[in-house]
Design a protein around this motif. Structure first.
Motif, PDB file in Angstrom:
ATOM      1  N   GLU A 192       0.624  -1.924   0.152  1.00 39.14           N
ATOM      2  CA  GLU A 192       0.240   0.542   0.729  1.00 39.14           C
ATOM      3  C   GLU A 192       1.099   1.265  -0.433  1.00 39.14           C
ATOM      4  O   GLU A 192       0.144   2.268  -0.909  1.00 39.14           O
ATOM      5  CB  GLU A 192      -0.874  -0.269   1.679  1.00 39.14           C
ATOM      6  N   ILE A 193       1.796   1.012   0.992  1.00 36.89           N
ATOM      7  CA  ILE A 193       3.193   2.039   0.866  1.00 36.89           C
ATOM      8  C   ILE A 193       3.694   2.612  -0.389  1.00 36.89           C
ATOM      9  O   ILE A 193       3.914   3.317  -0.956  1.00 36.89           O
ATOM     10  CB  ILE A 193       3.472   2.471   2.594  1.00 36.89           C
ATOM     11  N   LYS A 194       4.206   1.657  -0.925  1.00 38.40           N
ATOM     12  CA  LYS A 194       4.969   1.579  -1.828  1.00 38.40           C
ATOM     13  C   LYS A 194       4.171   2.195  -3.065  1.00 38.40           C
ATOM     14  O   LYS A 194       4.214   2.696  -4.310  1.00 38.40           O
ATOM     15  CB  LYS A 194       5.363   0.503  -1.998  1.00 38.40           C
ATOM     16  N   ASP A 195       2.502   1.316  -3.063  1.00 40.29           N
ATOM     17  CA  ASP A 195       1.578   2.310  -4.657  1.00 40.29           C
ATOM     18  C   ASP A 195       1.154   3.827  -4.631  1.00 40.29           C
ATOM     19  O   ASP A 195       0.911   3.713  -5.383  1.00 40.29           O
ATOM     20  CB  ASP A 195       0.480   0.881  -4.312  1.00 40.29           C
TER      21      ASP A 195
ATOM     22  N   ILE B  91       5.652   6.112  -2.068  1.00 41.66           N
ATOM     23  CA  ILE B  91       6.446   5.708  -1.701  1.00 41.66           C
ATOM     24  C   ILE B  91       7.440   5.749  -1.515  1.00 41.66           C
ATOM     25  O   ILE B  91       7.419   3.675  -1.601  1.00 41.66           O
ATOM     26  CB  ILE B  91       5.871   5.941   0.361  1.00 41.66           C
ATOM     27  N   PRO B  92       8.743   5.918  -1.640  1.00 41.08           N
ATOM     28  CA  PRO B  92       9.700   4.667  -1.858  1.00 41.08           C
ATOM     29  C   PRO B  92      10.735   3.640  -0.775  1.00 41.08           C
ATOM     30  O   PRO B  92      10.218   4.493   0.853  1.00 41.08           O
ATOM     31  CB  PRO B  92      10.751   5.241  -2.578  1.00 41.08           C
ATOM     32  N   ILE B  93      10.868   2.637  -0.993  1.00 33.77           N
ATOM     33  CA  ILE B  93      10.496   1.517   0.218  1.00 33.77           C
ATOM     34  C   ILE B  93      12.368   1.041   0.145  1.00 33.77           C
ATOM     35  O   ILE B  93      12.298   0.657  -0.570  1.00 33.77           O
ATOM     36  CB  ILE B  93       9.819   0.707   0.148  1.00 33.77           C
ATOM     37  N   TYR B  94      13.056   1.113   1.110  1.00 35.47           N
ATOM     38  CA  TYR B  94      14.050   0.328   0.889  1.00 35.47           C
ATOM     39  C   TYR B  94      14.468  -0.461   1.115  1.00 35.47           C
ATOM     40  O   TYR B  94      14.798  -0.765   2.512  1.00 35.47           O
ATOM     41  CB  TYR B  94      15.565   1.118   0.258  1.00 35.47           C
ATOM     42  N   PHE B  95      15.194  -2.068   1.091  1.00 38.37           N
ATOM     43  CA  PHE B  95      14.975  -3.160   2.095  1.00 38.37           C
ATOM     44  C   PHE B  95      16.113  -3.494   1.850  1.00 38.37           C
ATOM     45  O   PHE B  95      17.088  -3.635   1.045  1.00 38.37           O
ATOM     46  CB  PHE B  95      13.226  -4.543   1.596  1.00 38.37           C
ATOM     47  N   PHE B  96      16.910  -3.908   3.088  1.00 35.50           N
ATOM     48  CA  PHE B  96      17.836  -4.991   3.169  1.00 35.50           C
ATOM     49  C   PHE B  96      18.060  -6.418   4.314  1.00 35.50           C
ATOM     50  O   PHE B  96      17.127  -6.256   4.797  1.00 35.50           O
ATOM     51  CB  PHE B  96      18.947  -3.686   3.887  1.00 35.50           C
TER      52      PHE B  96
ATOM     53  N   GLU C 273      10.999  -7.491  -4.992  1.00 33.04           N
ATOM     54  CA  GLU C 273      11.237  -6.509  -6.592  1.00 33.04           C
ATOM     55  C   GLU C 273      10.349  -7.063  -7.403  1.00 33.04           C
ATOM     56  O   GLU C 273       9.298  -5.493  -7.992  1.00 33.04           O
ATOM     57  CB  GLU C 273      12.275  -6.865  -7.031  1.00 33.04           C
ATOM     58  N   LYS C 274       9.363  -7.796  -7.273  1.00 34.80           N
ATOM     59  CA  LYS C 274       8.934  -8.306  -8.860  1.00 34.80           C
ATOM     60  C   LYS C 274       7.612  -8.565  -7.630  1.00 34.80           C
ATOM     61  O   LYS C 274       6.515  -8.060  -8.752  1.00 34.80           O
ATOM     62  CB  LYS C 274       9.329  -9.392  -8.718  1.00 34.80           C
ATOM     63  N   GLU C 275       7.045  -8.569  -6.332  1.00 33.44           N
ATOM     64  CA  GLU C 275       5.750  -8.360  -6.122  1.00 33.44           C
ATOM     65  C   GLU C 275       5.244  -6.498  -5.431  1.00 33.44           C
ATOM     66  O   GLU C 275       4.145  -6.621  -5.660  1.00 33.44           O
ATOM     67  CB  GLU C 275       5.633  -9.419  -4.968  1.00 33.44           C
ATOM     68  N   LEU C 276       6.828  -6.612  -4.735  1.00 32.66           N
ATOM     69  CA  LEU C 276       6.161  -4.612  -4.488  1.00 32.66           C
ATOM     70  C   LEU C 276       6.664  -3.996  -4.845  1.00 32.66           C
ATOM     71  O   LEU C 276       6.380  -2.889  -3.995  1.00 32.66           O
ATOM     72  CB  LEU C 276       6.966  -4.991  -2.442  1.00 32.66           C
ATOM     73  N   ASN C 277       7.833  -4.467  -5.903  1.00 33.79           N
ATOM     74  CA  ASN C 277       8.097  -3.276  -6.716  1.00 33.79           C
ATOM     75  C   ASN C 277       9.559  -2.393  -5.389  1.00 33.79           C
ATOM     76  O   ASN C 277       9.573  -0.821  -5.414  1.00 33.79           O
ATOM     77  CB  ASN C 277       7.141  -2.111  -7.259  1.00 33.79           C
ATOM     78  N   ILE C 278      10.212  -3.299  -4.538  1.00 36.33           N
ATOM     79  CA  ILE C 278      10.688  -2.704  -3.456  1.00 36.33           C
ATOM     80  C   ILE C 278      11.962  -2.552  -3.759  1.00 36.33           C
ATOM     81  O   ILE C 278      12.422  -4.151  -3.660  1.00 36.33           O
ATOM     82  CB  ILE C 278      10.226  -2.847  -1.791  1.00 36.33           C
ATOM     83  N   PRO C 279      12.858  -2.611  -3.681  1.00 33.09           N
ATOM     84  CA  PRO C 279      14.347  -2.937  -4.170  1.00 33.09           C
ATOM     85  C   PRO C 279      15.306  -3.614  -3.368  1.00 33.09           C
ATOM     86  O   PRO C 279      14.769  -2.940  -1.328  1.00 33.09           O
ATOM     87  CB  PRO C 279      15.368  -0.932  -4.656  1.00 33.09           C
ATOM     88  N   VAL C 280      16.055  -4.005  -3.350  1.00 35.40           N
ATOM     89  CA  VAL C 280      16.560  -5.109  -2.133  1.00 35.40           C
ATOM     90  C   VAL C 280      17.777  -4.822  -2.426  1.00 35.40           C
ATOM     91  O   VAL C 280      18.054  -5.869  -2.939  1.00 35.40           O
ATOM     92  CB  VAL C 280      16.080  -7.076  -2.071  1.00 35.40           C
TER      93      VAL C 280
END
Length: 253
Positions: free
Chosen positions: A79-82, A85-90, A103-110
């Protein structure tokens, strides 16, 4: 280097070490709801959100299967990414087997290693923190085993009902695999992440070093214009980092 410039009244948030699923799904459910409530609150003024690893106590991505559960937190992140708002995951040491699902499901870079960011012209080095600095040799050896492609290939052939159950058991019970340390301050000379930051600082200037993994909120001045922040956890402390007006602060939710 990724550059972020905050808009007026916007902030950048950092959180780490939620360990959802530990020691059981049922036991961690209240913590998941609390973390989702925090995400729901910070999305109101977030320019970007950083999650610095160990969101899950165990995670493995089969080709068509991921561990059951965590619907609320995954839905909130989507919801936040859509919302733009950028989210960065480590990845952390407990979810190091993460590949491209986020990356594929949420469009969040890992990210699998510490990364440099420029936020409002302040230089950040950001990562989970496991295996950095001197010491921790047992975990470093174990990490090489678990990240070895052949081992990952062999593990994926376990049925998910077996593989996930085994992974969850080992994640909770085996301290060598987890890499966790007792959450007590050891003094700057014995804190290996402090030593890592000082070494990196001797090579290149950073205004802020931001890590997790230690399960201990720390705010340590390395030099006059350089600070190391450890984010604590969402098991005991419920702490997070907030960057606003060129200042990075530790706060409690």
């Amino acid at each position: 280097m990724i550059t972020i410039t905050t808009s007026a009244n916007k902030k950048v948030y950092f959180a780490s070490d939620q360990h959802l699923g530990a020691p059981t799904q049922e036991a961690s459910f209240p913590r998941e709801k609390k973390f989702v409530a925090w995400l729901n609150e910070v999305k109101k003024d977030a320019e970007a959100i950083f999650i610095l690893g160990d969101l899950f106590d165990f995670w493995f991505e089969y080709k068509t299967v991921v561990p059951k559960g965590f619907v609320r937190v995954l839905g909130k992140l989507a919801e936040i990414k859509d919302a733009g708002i950028p989210i960065y995951f480590f990845v952390g040491n407990h979810d190091l087997w993460m590949n491209d699902y986020f990356e594929k499901e949420l469009n969040i870079p890992v990210f699998h290693k510490p990364q440099e960011f420029l936020i409002n012209n302040k230089k950040f080095l950001i990562g989970h923190g496991d295996g950095l600095g001197p010491g921790d040799k047992g975990y470093k050896r174990m990490k090489k085993v678990f990240t070895f492609p052949l081992f990952k290939w062999m593990f994926k052939w376990l049925h998910p009902d077996i593989g996930v159950k085994l992974g969850q058991y080992m994640s909770v019970k085996n301290k060598l695999i987890s890499g966790d340390e007792d959450a007590k301050f050891l003094g700057e000379e014995n804190e290996w992440l402090v030593q890592y930051c000082k070494k990196r600082l001797s090579e290149k200037h950073f205004d802020f070093f931001v890590f997790g993994h230690r399960h201990l909120p720390l705010d340590i001045k390395l030099q006059e214009n350089s600070t190391y922040i450890n984010l604590g956890d969402w098991i005991q402390y419920y702490t997070y980092g907030e960057f606003s007006n060129e200042k990075l602060s530790l706060k409690k939710y």
